[in-house]
Design a protein around this motif. Structure first.
Motif, mmCIF file in Angstrom:
data_model
loop_
_atom_site.group_PDB
_atom_site.id
_atom_site.type_symbol
_atom_site.label_atom_id
_atom_site.label_comp_id
_atom_site.label_asym_id
_atom_site.label_seq_id
_atom_site.Cartn_x
_atom_site.Cartn_y
_atom_site.Cartn_z
ATOM 1 N N VAL A 1 0.852 -1.203 0.000
ATOM 2 C CA VAL A 1 0.000 0.000 0.000
ATOM 3 C C VAL A 1 0.885 1.250 0.000
ATOM 4 O O VAL A 1 0.396 2.365 -0.158
ATOM 5 C CB VAL A 1 -1.006 0.025 1.194
ATOM 6 C CG1 VAL A 1 -1.909 -1.193 1.152
ATOM 7 C CG2 VAL A 1 -0.309 0.171 2.538
ATOM 8 N N ILE A 2 2.194 1.046 0.174
ATOM 9 C CA ILE A 2 3.159 2.149 0.221
ATOM 10 C C ILE A 2 3.639 2.523 -1.193
ATOM 11 O O ILE A 2 3.848 3.705 -1.489
ATOM 12 C CB ILE A 2 4.389 1.751 1.086
ATOM 13 C CG1 ILE A 2 3.957 1.238 2.483
ATOM 14 C CG2 ILE A 2 5.403 2.878 1.187
ATOM 15 C CD1 ILE A 2 3.267 2.232 3.367
ATOM 16 N N ALA A 3 3.830 1.514 -2.046
ATOM 17 C CA ALA A 3 4.450 1.716 -3.370
ATOM 18 C C ALA A 3 3.852 2.874 -4.179
ATOM 19 O O ALA A 3 4.612 3.636 -4.791
ATOM 20 C CB ALA A 3 4.408 0.417 -4.170
ATOM 21 N N PRO A 4 2.510 3.059 -4.190
ATOM 22 C CA PRO A 4 1.950 4.142 -5.017
ATOM 23 C C PRO A 4 2.386 5.548 -4.605
ATOM 24 O O PRO A 4 2.243 6.476 -5.388
ATOM 25 C CB PRO A 4 0.430 3.968 -4.850
ATOM 26 C CG PRO A 4 0.251 2.550 -4.439
ATOM 27 C CD PRO A 4 1.450 2.215 -3.609
ATOM 28 N N VAL A 5 2.915 5.711 -3.394
ATOM 29 C CA VAL A 5 3.352 7.052 -2.980
ATOM 30 C C VAL A 5 4.893 7.147 -2.910
ATOM 31 O O VAL A 5 5.442 8.039 -2.268
ATOM 32 C CB VAL A 5 2.694 7.496 -1.641
ATOM 33 C CG1 VAL A 5 1.202 7.723 -1.836
ATOM 34 C CG2 VAL A 5 2.952 6.493 -0.511
ATOM 35 N N THR A 6 5.561 6.211 -3.569
ATOM 36 C CA THR A 6 7.027 6.241 -3.617
ATOM 37 C C THR A 6 7.502 6.508 -5.044
ATOM 38 O O THR A 6 6.729 6.406 -5.996
ATOM 39 C CB THR A 6 7.647 4.902 -3.161
ATOM 40 O OG1 THR A 6 7.306 3.884 -4.114
ATOM 41 C CG2 THR A 6 7.171 4.498 -1.779
ATOM 42 N N ILE A 7 8.799 6.787 -5.161
ATOM 43 C CA ILE A 7 9.421 6.905 -6.485
ATOM 44 C C ILE A 7 9.465 5.531 -7.125
ATOM 45 O O ILE A 7 9.243 5.362 -8.316
ATOM 46 C CB ILE A 7 10.879 7.413 -6.324
ATOM 47 C CG1 ILE A 7 10.889 8.823 -5.796
ATOM 48 C CG2 ILE A 7 11.637 7.305 -7.627
ATOM 49 C CD1 ILE A 7 12.276 9.253 -5.369
ATOM 50 N N GLY A 8 9.798 4.523 -6.328
ATOM 51 C CA GLY A 8 9.907 3.168 -6.839
ATOM 52 C C GLY A 8 10.262 2.216 -5.723
ATOM 53 O O GLY A 8 10.468 2.622 -4.578
ATOM 54 N N GLN A 9 10.350 0.938 -6.123
ATOM 55 C CA GLN A 9 10.517 -0.132 -5.144
ATOM 56 C C GLN A 9 11.657 -1.046 -5.604
ATOM 57 O O GLN A 9 11.711 -1.406 -6.769
ATOM 58 C CB GLN A 9 9.196 -0.901 -5.138
ATOM 59 C CG GLN A 9 8.980 -1.881 -4.043
ATOM 60 C CD GLN A 9 7.735 -2.729 -4.328
ATOM 61 O OE1 GLN A 9 7.617 -3.335 -5.392
ATOM 62 N NE2 GLN A 9 6.832 -2.779 -3.376
ATOM 63 N N ILE A 10 12.543 -1.401 -4.680
ATOM 64 C CA ILE A 10 13.606 -2.383 -4.959
ATOM 65 C C ILE A 10 13.254 -3.617 -4.135
ATOM 66 O O ILE A 10 13.066 -3.508 -2.914
ATOM 67 C CB ILE A 10 14.993 -1.873 -4.501
ATOM 68 C CG1 ILE A 10 15.311 -0.466 -5.040
ATOM 69 C CG2 ILE A 10 16.078 -2.888 -4.822
ATOM 70 C CD1 ILE A 10 15.838 -0.372 -6.430
ATOM 71 N N VAL A 11 13.171 -4.767 -4.780
ATOM 72 C CA VAL A 11 12.804 -5.985 -4.031
ATOM 73 C C VAL A 11 13.679 -7.168 -4.410
ATOM 74 O O VAL A 11 14.134 -7.289 -5.549
ATOM 75 C CB VAL A 11 11.325 -6.437 -4.272
ATOM 76 C CG1 VAL A 11 10.341 -5.441 -3.770
ATOM 77 C CG2 VAL A 11 11.062 -6.784 -5.719
ATOM 78 N N GLY A 12 13.894 -8.051 -3.423
ATOM 79 C CA GLY A 12 14.364 -9.407 -3.701
ATOM 80 C C GLY A 12 15.837 -9.590 -3.976
ATOM 81 O O GLY A 12 16.244 -10.671 -4.382
#
Ligand code: DQA
Length: 149
Positions: free
Chosen positions: A115-126
């Motif tokens: 639910v956080i991702a839409p208000v971030t620049i981007g996501q690094i995972v895994g």
């Protein structure tokens, strides 16, 4: 010098002891020390904060306004359900990059949603704790800073 705040959410204080087959054997202190040096070599001052409490994380996001140029954040389990943290991020002008040590998309169904991702620049995972460096670089790049040493 740019200032970036690293926020780690609940249970990440137990990094190194907690499910090492998923999160690895490095402690949070190891990760923070390494990342602080990595940031310093790129003219960035990094401050580190960890809390197991949602309200403390929300306060840290609010207090980052005017104090920090960016936030790198692993919201841990709050990722999946904290509308309050999401709203805190949406309510400040400080940009956020989200990072997860494990691949949340290959794990239990409840972890597939952020639910956080839409208000971030981007996501690094895994990619393990290495993801903290990638997230920091993404933030430095976003801020127009120096990517290499
Ligand atoms: C985590 C993934 C979350 O689903 C989990 O609740 C965590 C850590 C990660 O870094 O892989 O605590 O954010």
């Amino acid at each position: 010098m740019k200032k970036i705040l690293l926020i780690n959410g609940p249970n990440l204080n137990r990094l190194g002891k907690r499910e090492p087959h998923i999160y690895g054997s490095l402690t949070l202190a190891d990760v923070e020390k390494d990342l602080t040096e990595f940031a310093h070599n790129r003219n960035v001052e990094l401050n580190c904060f960890q809390s197991n409490y949602e309200g403390a994380i929300i306060d840290a996001i609010h207090n980052a306004e005017g104090e920090y140029d960016g936030i790198v954040m692993n919201p841990a389990a709050f990722t999946h359900y904290s509308y309050a943290i999401r709203d805190a991020i949406a309510g400040v002008t400080v940009p956020v990059v989200e990072i997860h040590i494990s691949n949340i998309h290959t794990r239990e169904e409840f972890r597939h949603t952020s639910v956080i991702a839409p208000v971030t620049i981007g996501q690094i995972v895994g990619v393990g704790v290495y993801g903290y460096k990638l997230a920091l670089l993404a933030m430095i790049e976003h801020l127009g800073g120096k990517l290499d040493e």
